[in-house]
Design an enzyme around this catalytic site. Structure first.
Site, short mmCIF file in Angstrom:
data_model
loop_
_atom_site.label_atom_id
_atom_site.label_comp_id
_atom_site.label_asym_id
_atom_site.label_seq_id
_atom_site.Cartn_x
_atom_site.Cartn_y
_atom_site.Cartn_z
N ASP B 137 0.85 -1.19 0.00
CA ASP B 137 0.00 0.00 0.00
C ASP B 137 0.89 1.25 0.00
O ASP B 137 1.82 1.34 0.80
CB ASP B 137 -0.92 -0.01 1.22
N TYR B 139 1.04 5.74 -0.66
CA TYR B 139 0.62 6.94 0.08
C TYR B 139 0.75 8.10 -0.90
O TYR B 139 1.43 9.08 -0.62
CB TYR B 139 1.61 7.07 1.26
N HIS B 144 -3.84 13.88 1.06
CA HIS B 144 -4.13 12.96 2.17
C HIS B 144 -2.97 12.97 3.18
O HIS B 144 -3.20 13.05 4.39
CB HIS B 144 -4.34 11.55 1.61
N ARG B 153 0.60 14.33 13.60
CA ARG B 153 1.84 15.03 13.94
C ARG B 153 1.67 16.52 13.62
O ARG B 153 2.17 17.01 12.60
CB ARG B 153 3.02 14.48 13.10
N GLU B 208 -10.75 4.01 3.42
CA GLU B 208 -9.80 4.81 2.63
C GLU B 208 -10.07 4.53 1.16
O GLU B 208 -10.01 3.38 0.72
CB GLU B 208 -8.35 4.50 3.00
N GLU B 210 -9.15 4.16 -2.39
CA GLU B 210 -7.92 3.89 -3.13
C GLU B 210 -8.24 3.20 -4.45
O GLU B 210 -9.34 2.70 -4.65
CB GLU B 210 -6.98 2.97 -2.32
N ASP B 242 -9.21 0.46 1.83
CA ASP B 242 -8.23 0.12 2.86
C ASP B 242 -8.84 0.48 4.22
O ASP B 242 -8.51 1.50 4.81
CB ASP B 242 -6.94 0.91 2.60
N ARG B 246 -8.73 3.81 13.20
CA ARG B 246 -7.87 4.97 13.50
C ARG B 246 -7.35 4.99 14.92
O ARG B 246 -6.23 5.47 15.18
CB ARG B 246 -8.63 6.28 13.23
N GLN B 249 -4.66 2.46 15.15
CA GLN B 249 -3.53 2.97 14.38
C GLN B 249 -2.70 3.98 15.18
O GLN B 249 -1.47 3.93 15.21
CB GLN B 249 -4.04 3.61 13.09
N TYR B 253 1.17 2.58 15.66
CA TYR B 253 1.88 2.74 14.40
C TYR B 253 3.34 3.15 14.52
O TYR B 253 4.09 3.05 13.53
CB TYR B 253 1.13 3.70 13.47
N LYS B 262 -5.03 -2.04 10.07
CA LYS B 262 -5.31 -2.15 8.64
C LYS B 262 -5.56 -3.59 8.19
O LYS B 262 -6.25 -3.79 7.20
CB LYS B 262 -4.10 -1.63 7.83
N THR B 266 -9.46 -5.72 3.73
CA THR B 266 -9.29 -4.80 2.60
C THR B 266 -10.27 -5.27 1.53
O THR B 266 -10.30 -6.46 1.21
CB THR B 266 -7.85 -4.87 2.05
N THR B 368 -4.82 6.49 -0.04
CA THR B 368 -6.05 7.27 -0.09
C THR B 368 -5.94 8.42 -1.09
O THR B 368 -5.04 9.24 -0.99
CB THR B 368 -6.34 7.86 1.31
N GLU B 382 -10.24 12.66 7.47
CA GLU B 382 -9.98 13.99 6.90
C GLU B 382 -11.24 14.84 6.89
O GLU B 382 -11.21 16.02 7.25
CB GLU B 382 -9.45 13.84 5.47
#
Lengths: 437, 437
Positions: B137, B139, B144, B153, B208, B210, B242, B246, B249, B253, B262, B266, B368, B382
């Protein structure tokens, strides 16, 4: 798993090389691999190690040499991929082990029939012994996590989640290769401070000393594996080298984890030592009293009392100079799997707690099995403190990371008074020069 | 890939439902899936969509209805897993597409023979169309990455590496399911501030949006795929969800990336639209002038001029209340794959630059595909800014994250003047309640 007659240290085989006390492949071991005779263009098939021989399970099948009661298991063990054997119940696997043990013992009535099925290990080559649907790599050594964390995140070496979550991530199945298959130093993006990244051969190539855990019976998608039942889903273990490009890793790993820094190659030893064979070497799993206790889904009395496994592990390096001088690989690390912070059962329970389905043949890496001291560190990154303190080898050469032509050799075995030696053989590969980027 | 007679927008099929202009499955599309008639306990086999029908490739094979020149390809396309078809060269795949196009056209001499091979789509069920050896997967949406980065972050939303490295990680192949297969809300470790983590059902379940990219021909281990040749290694595309927990995660993570957040499920759409079918919808790949130019191994003139792909994508949610009221899923997002920061060719070139071997049937997720505005965001994380701003649905209900019983539906299609509509069908699944932890 309880001890039974197959673990009796007094057992001897009619294959004399199994009885030396120093053989990895005593009659108490009986590990599985997939092999063929070298250079013969034969089909790969399953085999069982005994002393310096391989018992060819396809020949055993054809001769029905182990008896009708276990012929189903023998057929699965004769395949070129052992997934069907791994999918069998622990009771079925145990019945096969008992039949193998009785057939290979001194005085067995099957000796003549089985003797005809032996091939010397010196004449065979091996391949990856299962279709590995998914490969997951964990991070079970708190010593490794702390050592590496200091280098990557000086202000935050051990993450807050470490003592609660058996940290893991998905690895690459396609690039897993059997011991003896050499690989090219990978190219990748390297980033020095204050300049743009460039595509170059990795400068900080490292090994990671791990064990691999093969999934036995799978779980249905959506069903968690309870920790009490977790070991019923483990077929056996091997040695695993999670080759790592540290410079690529440092630049790429945030925020989604290691990718190209790891997926160019993973080496595994050919022999799968069954969990049943390792029963005499189970030990208590203890964590410091000040650490949090595992959550209930990661906790059981059996796991506390004998969840860990005392496998001795070594790392050795053979440089081109040593090879030219006829010197063997020089040992640089000895440690044990018993230092891991999370047990095999905890890994299985955690991996499936969200309903993720594990399938027979799936491989779990333990993560680098560094012990508490520097002489027990499972990667050059730790031994050389990120390349700052070169390691001096017995012949005077130094290394910060691996150079082209270096071979890395892992060995693993279990040994203690009152039990037979159980060995894993070796996991070896040599670094070839990078290809043109 | 050049346009040819199969892309001619004037082409019409003798399957009238393909000619409406609104069908996803025009004669210019000709996507592949693996199907069987529902409730018949039949074997799965390959099929090609045309209008509201499936052309049963096993029936085509048995009848030799497409001619001897492409019978090898037809045999591969008739299998229950399409890996052998995917392993074929672009020229071989293109020959099959041409034969299908000619056979299904108005006036085809093969009409009678092929008509006997049709099964209504309303009567079939699908399965995962290939043995997916590895699932990766990526990114690729900078929108996103920035949106999510702000939440995880706040001080460092877009990492320094993002504009240099096509960030990706390995996902779980075993838990990929075909559209229509529902799944249980996962359990996992949840950690609230200042208290110990607990094992609970995920509270912040998300989708997500994708696309999935199937690898065609593989590369040999150790050999990088040059960007100029990268699209020769792509078979086709599908829609991919996906699913993401959250809260799990956020806690798990670091430092090795998403894992249990995750790998519980899927979802993929059943139809694989070939890269050749999408040729009319290739667009220029541009990045802001102030951004760094891609390194040479990620750069080519063809990639700049037509590396991107303009696939329209939507997300809709059907809540249990909508379902009870007979209302369809309510659309909440529309965006396009063209906004991606890294192209398909760049993903293939990057993935293999270290020698990692890709195999036919391996699946790459794009990550995503959020566009530049909130109405183009590809995940609830988001849209709701991490659950802080609930989304109001057309019927007045609100959502921060998904509730039990919610179905999420993705659609995708290409459309523009002078070209035929090429659709992907839909990718749908419903959230079932968590199982007991």
């Amino acid at each position: 798993m309880a001890l039974n007659e197959t673990h009796d240290p007094a057992l001897q085989s009619w294959v004399a090389s199994a009885n030396t006390g120093s053989s990895d492949f005593s009659i108490q071991n009986l590990p599985f691999a997939v092999f063929r005779r070298s250079g013969k263009n034969e089909a790969f098939r399953g085999g069982v190690a005994i002393g310096d021989q391989v018992l060819d399970m396809a020949a055993v099948r054809d001769a029905q040499a182990l008896g009708a009661e276990v012929q189903t298991q023998v057929e699965a063990a004769a395949q070129a991929q052992l997934n069907a054997l791994m999918a069998m119940s622990p009771a079925q696997c145990s019945a096969l082990r008992l039949a193998l043990s009785r057939g290979l013992r001194l005085g067995s009535a099957q000796q003549a029939a089985l003797q005809a099925c032996l091939v010397p290990q010196s004449e065979v080559e091996y391949t990856v012994p299962a279709r590995i649907g998914d490969y997951t790599d964990f991070y079970t050594s708190v010593h490794h996590a702390t050592n590496v964390g200091k280098l990557f995140r000086p202000t935050n070496p051990l993450m807050e989640n470490y003592k609660w979550v058996p940290i893991g991530y998905h690895g690459r199945a396609s690039s897993i290769r059997i011991s003896g298959v050499d690989f090219h130093r990978p190219n990748g993006q390297l980033k020095a401070p204050d300049v743009d990244p460039v595509l170059k051969p990795c400068n900080r190539l490292d090994y990671e000393l791990e064990m691999g855990i093969y999934t036995g019976q799978g779980n249905h998608w959506g069903d968690a594996i309870a920790i009490e039942a977790a070991e019923n889903h483990i077929f056996g273990l091997c040695l695993l080298n999670d080759w790592s490009a540290r410079d690529v890793q440092a630049w790429e790993y945030q925020p989604l984890g290691p990718f190209l820094s790891k997926n160019f190659a993973t080496s595994i030893s050919p022999w799968i030592v069954t969990l049943e064979a390792l029963a005499p070497y189970r030990t208590a799993f203890t964590r410091p009293a000040e650490d949090p206790q595992p959550l209930p889904y990661l906790s059981s009395q059996a796991n506390r009392e004998q969840g860990a496994l005392d496998v001795q592990l070594t790392v050795a390096i053979q440089t081109p100079q040593m090879r030219a001088a006829g010197q063997p690989a020089a040992q640089i690390t000895q440690t044990s799997y018993r230092h891991a912070y999370w047990t095999m059962a905890q890994l299985m329970a955690h991996h499936s707690v969200n309903g993720c389905d594990l399938q027979p043949g799936d491989l779990l890496g333990t993560g680098t099995l560094s012990g508490p001291t520097t002489s027990e560190a499972g990667a050059l990154l730790e031994i050389t403190e990120g390349g700052k303190k070169p390691l001096t080898l017995p012949n005077g050469e130094t290394r910060t990371f691996l150079l082209d032509g270096d071979a890395v050799v892992f060995t693993g075995w279990c040994e203690k008074p009152g039990a037979a030696r159980i060995g894993f053989g070796e996991c070896r590969a040599t670094v070839l020069p990078a290809r043109q980027a």
